[in-house]
Design an enzyme around this catalytic site. Sequence first.
Site, PDB file in Angstrom:
ATOM      1  N   LYS A   1      18.785   0.361 -44.699  1.00  0.00           N
ATOM      2  CA  LYS A   1      17.889  -0.186 -45.729  1.00  0.00           C
ATOM      3  C   LYS A   1      17.538   0.918 -46.732  1.00  0.00           C
ATOM      4  CE  LYS A   1      13.596   0.781 -43.276  1.00  0.00           C
ATOM      5  NZ  LYS A   1      12.300   0.289 -42.832  1.00  0.00           N
TER       6      LYS A   1
ATOM      7  N   TYR B   1       2.849  24.484 -66.676  1.00  0.00           N
ATOM      8  CA  TYR B   1       1.673  23.702 -67.090  1.00  0.00           C
ATOM      9  C   TYR B   1       0.444  24.088 -66.284  1.00  0.00           C
ATOM     10  CZ  TYR B   1       4.798  20.398 -69.481  1.00  0.00           C
ATOM     11  OH  TYR B   1       5.707  19.810 -70.303  1.00  0.00           O
TER      12      TYR B   1
HETATM   13  C1  PLP Z   1      12.530  -2.529 -38.146  1.00  0.00           C
HETATM   14  C2  PLP Z   1      13.076  -1.138 -38.113  1.00  0.00           C
HETATM   15  N1  PLP Z   1      13.904  -0.775 -37.128  1.00  0.00           N
HETATM   16  C3  PLP Z   1      14.426   0.476 -37.057  1.00  0.00           C
HETATM   17  C4  PLP Z   1      14.098   1.428 -37.994  1.00  0.00           C
HETATM   18  C5  PLP Z   1      14.693   2.815 -37.893  1.00  0.00           C
HETATM   19  O1  PLP Z   1      13.700   3.773 -37.639  1.00  0.00           O
HETATM   20  P1  PLP Z   1      14.100   5.320 -37.584  1.00  0.00           P
HETATM   21  O2  PLP Z   1      14.564   5.678 -38.959  1.00  0.00           O
HETATM   22  O3  PLP Z   1      12.834   5.996 -37.210  1.00  0.00           O
HETATM   23  O4  PLP Z   1      15.182   5.442 -36.575  1.00  0.00           O
HETATM   24  C6  PLP Z   1      13.233   1.099 -39.040  1.00  0.00           C
HETATM   25  C7  PLP Z   1      12.870   2.104 -40.037  1.00  0.00           C
HETATM   26  O5  PLP Z   1      11.845   2.173 -40.591  1.00  0.00           O
HETATM   27  C8  PLP Z   1      12.705  -0.224 -39.108  1.00  0.00           C
HETATM   28  O6  PLP Z   1      11.884  -0.589 -40.076  1.00  0.00           O
END
Ligand code: PLP
Length: 374
Positions: A38, A265
């Site tokens: 994602k 700045y």
């Molecule tokens: C629903 C879900 N599963 C798994 C993960 C993976 O987590 P990580 O990056 O800590 O392994 C995430 C990441 O935020 C998530 O939102």
Amino acid sequence: MMITTMVDLAVDLAALEHNYRQLRRLCDPKVKMLAVVKADAYGHGLLPVARKLAAAGVNYLGVGSLEEGLMLRRAEIDLPVLLLLGILPEEAARAVGADLEVALFRQDVAQALSEAAGNQGKRARVHVKVDTGMGRLGVLPQEVLPFLAGLKKLRHLKVMGLISHLAVADQADKTYTHKQLQEFTGLLAAARDTGLQLPLSHIANSAALWELPEAHFGLVRPGLMLYGSPPSPDRPPQASLKPVMSLAARVLQVKRLPPGSSISYGCTYTTPDWCDLAVLPVGYCNGYSRLNSNRGEVLIHGRRAPIRGRVCMNLTMVEVTGIPEVKEGDRAVFLGRDRDEYLSAEELAGWAQTISYEVFCALGTANLKRYTGV
Ligand SMILES: Cc1ncc(COP(=O)(O)O)c(C=O)c1O
């Protein structure tokens, strides 16, 4: 996104594959792996990352939005894909049309998915998301059985399993995580008692994959560790992870400032002595946090050069006094290795009071990416 040859954001796909194989070794071969890609693969680039992991043998991909799922399909990636945030009811037909699986926690979405699947002569695959203590998305424990009962009437849905997310699996104290796991296991048993099959239930993020084999169930969902970062920087995992993202830039100007000179700045830094200064073409528009002002460091010639004054939109100044022969055009490393020195995402996150996840997302989405190890 910045497109400049002065700045070089590199993504090492061979390191990604290495990390994937390391994580595989931590799981029973029967356990499937969903790579969390994602947010544009945590800034590393959705399609190159997904292609690499698909070729390496990953079983599932997890994305945030329908759009990301559709991008995978347009790129002809035909692995099972789970939409981790679920969908809106009006997105159901497109999700079903592209055979995307959905994290489900709303009856109106269930209804829309079943209708869309019926219209398309399919069964929509859903993973029922339960909130075992994360306090984010998901059906609350006491509502799970009534929710599942409501789904039984929807003939065009296939419930793959229950899923949940852990809030503090990265901490050494696992008390809360064990409570979440107990809640999850109890819900699985209760759901199975109603006659549901639940072939694929899952809860494990990177931290649980690494430290809690009892949380693996049928599938694990790592994100961060695939990208080479430990979930708990104070307790680095046994697995040897390789960093995937690095950021470097070319020195734009070098100059010697007399004592009493102000830098950047706000004049927040005044040189106490003669100061050799290098001006670098990276700033907060590149996703490099302004909180690194007067605090962060970059690597030049394998040495640490402290940031002087405020990080600007496109520029950052570092002191190179005592680092021999720094000249214009030299390479300065903001994230990654330079000879024997190393700047990790965790170190950058510490300066900017954040976590490595945000460092990756910020740098990765703000810069043009160059892929190696394709
Ligand atoms: C629903 C879900 N599963 C798994 C993960 C993976 O987590 P990580 O990056 O800590 O392994 C995430 C990441 O935020 C998530 O939102």
